[in-house]
Scaffold this motif. Sequence first.
Motif, short mmCIF file in Angstrom:
data_model
loop_
_atom_site.label_atom_id
_atom_site.label_comp_id
_atom_site.label_asym_id
_atom_site.label_seq_id
_atom_site.Cartn_x
_atom_site.Cartn_y
_atom_site.Cartn_z
N ILE A 1 16.76 -5.37 19.33
CA ILE A 1 15.41 -5.69 18.83
C ILE A 1 15.12 -7.18 19.05
CG2 ILE A 1 13.92 -5.78 16.79
CD1 ILE A 1 15.58 -3.46 15.62
N SER B 1 7.74 -1.61 26.63
CA SER B 1 9.04 -1.17 26.09
C SER B 1 10.19 -1.63 26.96
CB SER B 1 9.07 0.35 25.96
OG SER B 1 9.14 0.92 27.25
N LEU C 1 11.20 1.83 17.39
CA LEU C 1 12.53 2.06 17.95
C LEU C 1 12.65 3.55 18.25
CD1 LEU C 1 14.80 0.24 15.32
CD2 LEU C 1 13.71 -0.73 17.37
N LEU D 1 6.07 -2.49 15.89
CA LEU D 1 7.30 -2.33 16.65
C LEU D 1 7.75 -0.88 16.47
CD1 LEU D 1 9.49 -5.46 15.88
CD2 LEU D 1 8.48 -4.82 18.09
N VAL E 1 13.27 0.01 22.64
CA VAL E 1 12.50 -0.80 21.69
C VAL E 1 11.11 -0.94 22.29
CG1 VAL E 1 12.38 -2.95 20.40
CG2 VAL E 1 14.59 -2.06 21.13
#
Length: 888
Positions: free
Chosen positions: A560, A535, A512, A510, A521
């Motif tokens: 998230i 994304s 950010l 993952l 995200v």
Amino acid sequence: SQIQRVLLALTLPLEVLQMVKSRMMEAMNKGLSRQTHAQANMQMLPTYICSTPNGTENGNVLVVELCQSHVRILLTTLLGNGNNSPQLTNKIFDLPGDITQGTGEALFDFIAQCLRQFLDSNNISNNHLPLGFVFPFSCRQTRLDKAELISWSKGFSCSDVEGKDVVQLLQSAINKQELSQVEVVALMNDTVGTMMTCSTREKPCEVALIVDKGTNSCFMAEAQHMQMVEETSGRMCVNTEWGCFGDDGALNDTLTPYDQHVDQESSNPGLKRFEKLVGSLYLGDIVRHALIALATEKALFIGSNVTALGTKGVLKTQQVLEIIDNEEGMTKARMTLEALGMRPSERDCCRVQQVCRAVVSRSAALCAAGLAAILSLIRQSRGLERLMINVAVDGELYRAHTRFREILQSVTGLLAPECMASFVPSMDGSGWGAAMVTAVALRMAEQRCEVDQVLAPLRLSRADLERVQALMRQEMDLGLGQETNANSSVRMLPTYVRGTPDGSERGEFLALDLGGTNFRVLVVRLAENGIHMASEIYVIPTNITQGTGEALFDHIVDCIMDFQLKQDLMEQVLPLGFTFSFPCKQLGLDKAVLLSWTKGFSASDCVGKDVVQLLREAAQRKQHLALKVVALVNDTVGTMMSCGYDDPKCEIGLIVGTGTNACYMEEMQNVGTVEGEQGRMCINMEWGAFGDNGCLDHIFTEFDRMVDEKTINPGKQRFEKLISGMYLGEIVRHILLALVEKGVLFHDMPCFTLQSKDIFKTKFLSTIEIDGLALKQVQSILQDLDLHATFEDSVLVREVCQTVSLRAAQLCAAGLAAVVEKMRENRGLGQLAVTVGVDGTLYKMHPCFSQHLQKTLQDLAPNCTVTFLQSEDGSGKGAALVAAVAVR
Ligand code: ADP
Ligand code: MG
């Protein structure tokens, strides 16, 4: 019958006029283009008149007008009140008969003597008197006050003038008369004078037409269209010299035998073919030859002696014009013919009138075809669907004859239906217009001074840039030293990233991306066959970016979770890389203390805290226990890493987006702030803060200070505030306000909107600066801001944008030059080849930023070969790549 045939030959059907129009357009393009200009019949001479009056012109202006048989001197006092009812004084001095054939010196001395008499008799003793010189001959002009005579015409043939600068000749003669307070500041053609005479602020004329003894026209052409001139912005008046149209045969299929006779009899056979069909000097003779032909065929004047008709010039244009008159015409015809010794019948008179009408109508129709060509050319080059324009007209044919006017207008309408021309007849010859040209030239020169004064501090010299480079280097060294770090404005933060990727990184992560306009995200899969990602963009409202830290991180975790739900990733525990683009003191890959917010963020209770911890705490509050944060990465680092995945030479990361920053690979032994001497570590420079200790104060302008004061972090990120997307529009806005204040921009127009912060977006710079963008489009951008820009306003706004973005690119280059030179020295290389991974919308979207950056960098760091690689989704990919290393 014979008369029908003659009339038919003199009548040009619409298709023929259409063809004349398109040939005229070709001829004009030929004259405008650099390659073909030398062979062009229509010279399309640049006049260096780039502006029409705007009403603010003021002061005393002298005009000297050289005419066929006299010199006219005129003095006007402009009051800056819209140029309404100007005061004019003028006097005419007859030219001595022989002077037009004598020496050039004698001619100019005579003019200067007239000037002296005029000034003496009017008691004028200004200490500076600008003078405009109306010189109705073709000149090769290279400035408003520099014009070489190409060749004499209209009966003039003074020696030693052709090929010389006429302005200088006049100025020397004036100086000889001890009138050195008089300065010749502008030379112009009579057509240009007409255009200016008819122009008012409300109704500027952009085309002028003279249909007198000769004929000529001029119009405001797009400067970029005029390849003979260096200027590429704005408009310039071009003198078409359209009298010469057809000298290459372009009109041959429309010529009648009568036109051929007239041409043969003229002093310049084969030349000025268009003029000889249109100008009043020739109309009488065309009619005369038509009548001779008819008489020879016994279709006219049977039983009369027509020998008188054999003499050139016996039939005057004035008579032709009187004959075509509806009421008195027949009587006039009879009188005219009888005066030539003929005994015309009623039918003869009627036919003569028909021929005269045909000749005058043809003149008007051809003139219309020429005008239509000009209008269409303007419309095309301005990229308009419809053109509305004012056309100034002067000359006896237009003035004296309704019929001529009607045909000119209606045929123009038929030939250029997408153009709406309003005709503005000239009232006072070219004298007044010449005064306007002169006054406008003075106004422009004064404005130029004002503009240069405002923009000068933003124009950086090579020495300025070298100084910035040296200062950046100095700050870098300070920032790297354990003891000196605190004194540096460039923090040089260790990132704990010790190498660029080698392509063997694998796994699913993952990521950010927080740090500017968007929060994103992502899920990133590093696989054998490349990098795959998905994304989602989440908006973080200002009340959260500037609210509490808890709320900010709660919001992030919400996003998230939403993303994981949408991507069906709830069940997995993926390692997470966090691109966090604010200055952090990193203590390890997953431990980073926020040093300060930038770029408009100000959430409370975050500065001084470990950002990774803040995220983990928020996850706990939200019961989201499957979050495994393994690395925090600056966006510069992410960008370097993602480009490094494709290019192993990529050891620098650069961001020019909302903010600006850079990172690069530094030798561990130089990094005093981290233990260890082996290998390299990526250093997040945080160069946006460069100058916060005052070392760049000499570069800042009043505009930079105003922009800085209105930010949420005044005094901070000073380098960034000269360069990045969040600020460039604001800098431009403040400069525009200063120019408005000085009265050189948006004159007399309301510009309240310019008062609102952030109204001028940095993306406008990108559009406005597109090379070759029609200024109309600049106008329409400004229109969207409720700013009613004139043409000159648009040119000025573009110049301001260019100045601001050029400075930004150059400063960025100076910073990078310090970086690449340091790397080269570190490695003890004579030459360094290195790649910079770049991200940021400003860099990517601005039409010239990257070119200016690269050019300046090459100039400042000639021993480094620097390649720029645009990163795509660098922040996401980079975070995953760092995470992959961390997990390994
Ligand atoms: P960030 O730096 O926040 O990650 P970007 O790289 O997308 O985001 O940069 C956003 C900035 O780019 C905005 O501040 C905006 O001023 C600027 N910008 C947006 N569009 C353009 C454009 N067409 N030309 C120049 N700058 C632009
Ligand atoms: Mg970004």
